[in-house]
Design a protein around this motif. Structure first.
Motif, short mmCIF file in Angstrom:
data_model
loop_
_atom_site.label_atom_id
_atom_site.label_comp_id
_atom_site.label_asym_id
_atom_site.label_seq_id
_atom_site.Cartn_x
_atom_site.Cartn_y
_atom_site.Cartn_z
N SER A 123 0.85 -1.20 0.00
CA SER A 123 0.00 0.00 0.00
C SER A 123 0.88 1.24 0.00
CB SER A 123 -0.91 0.01 1.23
OG SER A 123 -0.13 0.00 2.43
N ILE A 129 -1.64 1.83 5.92
CA ILE A 129 -1.99 0.41 6.09
C ILE A 129 -0.70 -0.30 6.47
CG2 ILE A 129 -2.88 -1.67 4.98
CD1 ILE A 129 -4.50 0.15 3.12
N LEU A 135 -6.47 -3.54 6.95
CA LEU A 135 -7.07 -3.86 5.65
C LEU A 135 -8.60 -3.89 5.70
CD1 LEU A 135 -4.62 -6.69 4.54
CD2 LEU A 135 -4.76 -4.39 3.55
N LYS A 138 -11.14 -2.15 3.15
CA LYS A 138 -10.35 -1.60 2.06
C LYS A 138 -10.56 -2.37 0.75
CE LYS A 138 -8.14 1.55 4.51
NZ LYS A 138 -8.70 1.34 5.85
N ILE A 140 -8.76 -4.15 -2.25
CA ILE A 140 -7.45 -4.78 -2.41
C ILE A 140 -7.37 -5.48 -3.76
CG2 ILE A 140 -5.76 -6.33 -1.38
CD1 ILE A 140 -7.40 -6.11 1.24
N LEU A 180 -3.15 0.75 -8.13
CA LEU A 180 -2.79 1.27 -6.82
C LEU A 180 -2.34 2.73 -6.93
CD1 LEU A 180 -2.32 0.70 -3.78
CD2 LEU A 180 0.01 0.01 -4.38
N ASP A 186 -6.89 0.39 -2.55
CA ASP A 186 -6.16 0.93 -1.40
C ASP A 186 -4.87 0.16 -1.13
OD1 ASP A 186 -8.31 2.80 -0.61
OD2 ASP A 186 -9.42 0.94 -0.26
N ALA A 187 -4.85 -1.09 -1.54
CA ALA A 187 -3.67 -1.94 -1.38
C ALA A 187 -3.73 -2.99 -2.48
CB ALA A 187 -3.66 -2.60 -0.01
N VAL A 206 6.18 3.00 -0.04
CA VAL A 206 5.10 2.06 0.25
C VAL A 206 5.33 1.34 1.57
CG1 VAL A 206 4.52 1.63 -2.18
CG2 VAL A 206 6.29 0.24 -1.07
#
Length: 335
Positions: A123, A129, A135, A138, A140, A180, A186-187, A206
């Protein structure tokens, strides 16, 4: 020796060969011919350069194996191609293997391609995060719903008592750092090589959660149907020897491999990036066990622990006995 004598000996040798029993001729032919189709989890990418350079290096041809490669979108995809008869050997992850065994499929793991877990969840620093619990709620990204990225993400979520329904999973494809960077997720669940490429493309700072910190199980294995294993042991032995030779070549010659990747890999346009990817994959191909017994040696105990963990996580429902699935007997003797 005169011309007549040489010609007579040649004719006698030819007659003896023609008189050889048919079964012997078939056995000799089997030693120099046999096709193996590998179902991959990916397209032809730099990570698997040692497979892709077959036309140049001929590792499999030298072992009497005609190699073919079928691309896929995740380890589950690779296994489906084997189970449907589209391929003979799956290049797949343990999670996909466990899921198939859980459904009653009869399979054998015959080679540990990458003994090290290379999966992670990444992330941007701005998202804050830093641990699995962050998480929750979120979005993903994963390569595909049948990929090791999803399976390993679920392992990570479980560390925080979270389920798949506690997050929104977004299929982003293999090059999933663009979504991303663009804020579409978000991740993102990825691998070490994926993260490397993302960093080279300017992903910025990151946070990285490595799955190996929670469950360090092999990333990829060669898996076959049990019937194919039983019926084709000589061919599979030659295939595994050729693969081990190709892996050893890439470990010993990363610069040469990086150059060839520019020709054979769809993502191999930058030699420097190729070299970094190849070095990461070379590192993941070795472990204390393979140092002792040779590349590809499967660790039954670690795979059993992983299968037990997957059951505890609710990812599979049946207990699995990996000693019935793991087969180290086809591996060539270590040098």
């Amino acid at each position: 020796m005169d011309h007549f004598t040489l010609r007579r000996r040649a004719l006698l040798a030819s007659a003896a060969l023609m008189a050889a029993p048919a079964v012997l001729r078939r056995a000799q032919a089997a030693e120099v011919a046999g096709k193996i189709t590998v179902a991959g989890w990916s397209k032809p990418i730099t990570e698997i350069t040692n497979l892709l350079v077959e036309p140049d290096k001929g590792f499999f041809k030298a072992a009497g194996v005609d190699l073919a490669y079928v691309p896929g979108a995740g380890g589950g995809d690779a296994l489906r191609n084997v189970l449907s008869g589209q391929a003979d050997v799956a290049f797949t992850d343990p999670g996909a293997l466990f899921a198939a065994l859980d459904k009653g499929e009869k399979l054998r793991a015959i080679y540990d391609i990458y003994p090290q877990n290379v999966f992670n969840v990444v992330s941007l620093k701005s998202a804050s995060i830093k641990r699995p619990s962050d998480l929750k709620g979120k979005r993903i990204g994963v390569y595909s719903l049948s990929s090791g990225t999803r399976q390993n993400l679920l392992v990570l979520l479980n560390q925080a008592g979270l389920k798949e329904s506690d997050v929104t999973i977004v299929v982003t494809g293999l090059l999933n750092f663009a979504p991303l960077m663009q804020g579409q997720v978000d991740a993102t669940a990825a691998t070490d090589t994926g993260l490397l490429v993302g960093r080279r493309k300017g992903i910025g700072e990151v946070d990285v959660m490595a799955v190996r910190d929670h469950l360090n199980v092999s990333s990829d294995l060669f898996v076959v149907r049990d019937k194919f294993y039983q019926d084709n042991k000589p061919l599979l032995r030659r295939f595994l020897k050729a693969y081990r030779d190709s892996a050893a070549w890439m470990i010993a010659n990363p610069d040469e491999a990086a150059g060839l990747a520019m020709k054979v890999a769809i993502d191999g346009t930058d030699r420097a990036t190729n070299l970094e990817i190849i070095r990461l994959r070379n590192a993941s191909a070795v472990s204390p066990l393979t140092e002792k017994h040779g590349l590809g040696t499967l660790d039954v105990g670690t795979l059993q622990k992983a299968a037990d963990a997957y059951r505890e996580l609710g990812l599979i429902s049946q207990p699995l006995r990996m000693s019935d699935v793991v087969a180290n007997d086809l591996l060539p003797p270590s040098a």
